[in-house]
Design a protein around this motif. Sequence first.
Motif, PDB file in Angstrom:
ATOM      1  N   VAL A  62       1.894  -0.583  -3.050  1.00  0.00           N
ATOM      2  CA  VAL A  62       2.542  -1.898  -2.956  1.00  0.00           C
ATOM      3  C   VAL A  62       4.041  -1.606  -2.857  1.00  0.00           C
ATOM      4  N   VAL A  63       4.567  -1.748  -1.653  1.00  0.00           N
ATOM      5  CA  VAL A  63       5.929  -1.301  -1.376  1.00  0.00           C
ATOM      6  C   VAL A  63       6.935  -2.379  -1.764  1.00  0.00           C
ATOM      7  N   GLN A  64       7.938  -1.961  -2.527  1.00  0.00           N
ATOM      8  CA  GLN A  64       9.025  -2.855  -2.932  1.00  0.00           C
ATOM      9  C   GLN A  64      10.328  -2.294  -2.373  1.00  0.00           C
ATOM     10  N   ILE A  65      11.095  -3.159  -1.705  1.00  0.00           N
ATOM     11  CA  ILE A  65      12.330  -2.738  -1.043  1.00  0.00           C
ATOM     12  C   ILE A  65      13.536  -3.140  -1.876  1.00  0.00           C
ATOM     13  N   ASP A  66      14.399  -2.156  -2.147  1.00  0.00           N
ATOM     14  CA  ASP A  66      15.697  -2.417  -2.765  1.00  0.00           C
ATOM     15  C   ASP A  66      16.781  -2.089  -1.748  1.00  0.00           C
ATOM     16  N   GLY A  67      17.800  -2.924  -1.670  1.00  0.00           N
ATOM     17  CA  GLY A  67      18.871  -2.676  -0.727  1.00  0.00           C
ATOM     18  C   GLY A  67      18.533  -3.213   0.646  1.00  0.00           C
ATOM     19  N   ALA A  68      19.438  -2.973   1.585  1.00  0.00           N
ATOM     20  CA  ALA A  68      19.300  -3.523   2.937  1.00  0.00           C
ATOM     21  C   ALA A  68      19.172  -2.387   3.939  1.00  0.00           C
ATOM     22  N   PRO A  69      17.981  -2.190   4.514  1.00  0.00           N
ATOM     23  CA  PRO A  69      17.844  -1.147   5.531  1.00  0.00           C
ATOM     24  C   PRO A  69      18.566  -1.528   6.820  1.00  0.00           C
ATOM     25  N   LEU A  70      19.281  -0.574   7.404  1.00  0.00           N
ATOM     26  CA  LEU A  70      19.870  -0.793   8.711  1.00  0.00           C
ATOM     27  C   LEU A  70      18.755  -0.771   9.754  1.00  0.00           C
ATOM     28  N   SER A  71      18.877  -1.575  10.783  1.00  0.00           N
ATOM     29  CA  SER A  71      17.790  -1.704  11.749  1.00  0.00           C
ATOM     30  C   SER A  71      18.029  -0.927  13.035  1.00  0.00           C
TER      31      SER A  71
END
Length: 259
Positions: A62-71
């Motif tokens: 269950v993936v949880q994202i912290d921060g803002a990935p550049l696209s």
Amino acid sequence: MALHSNARTDAVGTIRLASRLTVLVLALVVAVPLHLLFTMLRLSSPWPRIFLKSVARIAGAVVQIDGAPLSSDVFYVSNHVSLLDIPVLAGATGAAFVAQAEIAGWPLIGWLSKLNRTIFITRADRMTIARQVETLRDALDHHQPVVVFPEGTTTDGQSLLPFKPSLFAVVTPPPRPMMIQPILIDYGAMVPDYAWINDEAAGTNAMRLLRRRGTFPVRVHFLPPIDPAAYPDRKSIAAESRKRIADALSASLGGIAIV
């Protein structure tokens, strides 16, 4: 009693493994023809990313994202803990990966890696470094986000190996203005169950992961980006990338120093 309990546990694990493998095959049967259709029509295919994201979920992540990935216009740099790192990060970023050349020959996994535009390199052959850098530079020049694991192998998830600076030559200078974004993959308290270490065979590790019960959280920390233009050489960029990941890992472990 203990033998009976162990036998029952093994049987349940085998059923769980068979069920997950069945679902993985079904996902593959759906994703591959659609990917090939998109490719034939010269359309950008989302299906490798969709499939790899489903692989992580089927395995229980269950993936949880912290921060803002550049696209876009980004070179991702990540620690490496488990076989699940690639489907987890592919699902989160849609990026291609740099992988060891021998993976290209693995049954099924090698073929799937090629579908996801994996860049295969021979780490032990220093004579090919320049060619590998050019291959990476070409991918980045076509606006393809790329993930590298600069430790060169997996760890126990509670430490970091030195970062190999050779592939950072691709961003000194970069093919065009772009950023480096360090990533920490954090399996938390569950890391001993998922880390791929101690010369465990890849197939053995995969089967062990798929036999486990339930779900588990994987936190992906997208750390503040690094402008490679602000650093004098590849070694300083590698050192700064490692420092940011080490600091994030230390915070995750409650302040334990990562050297």
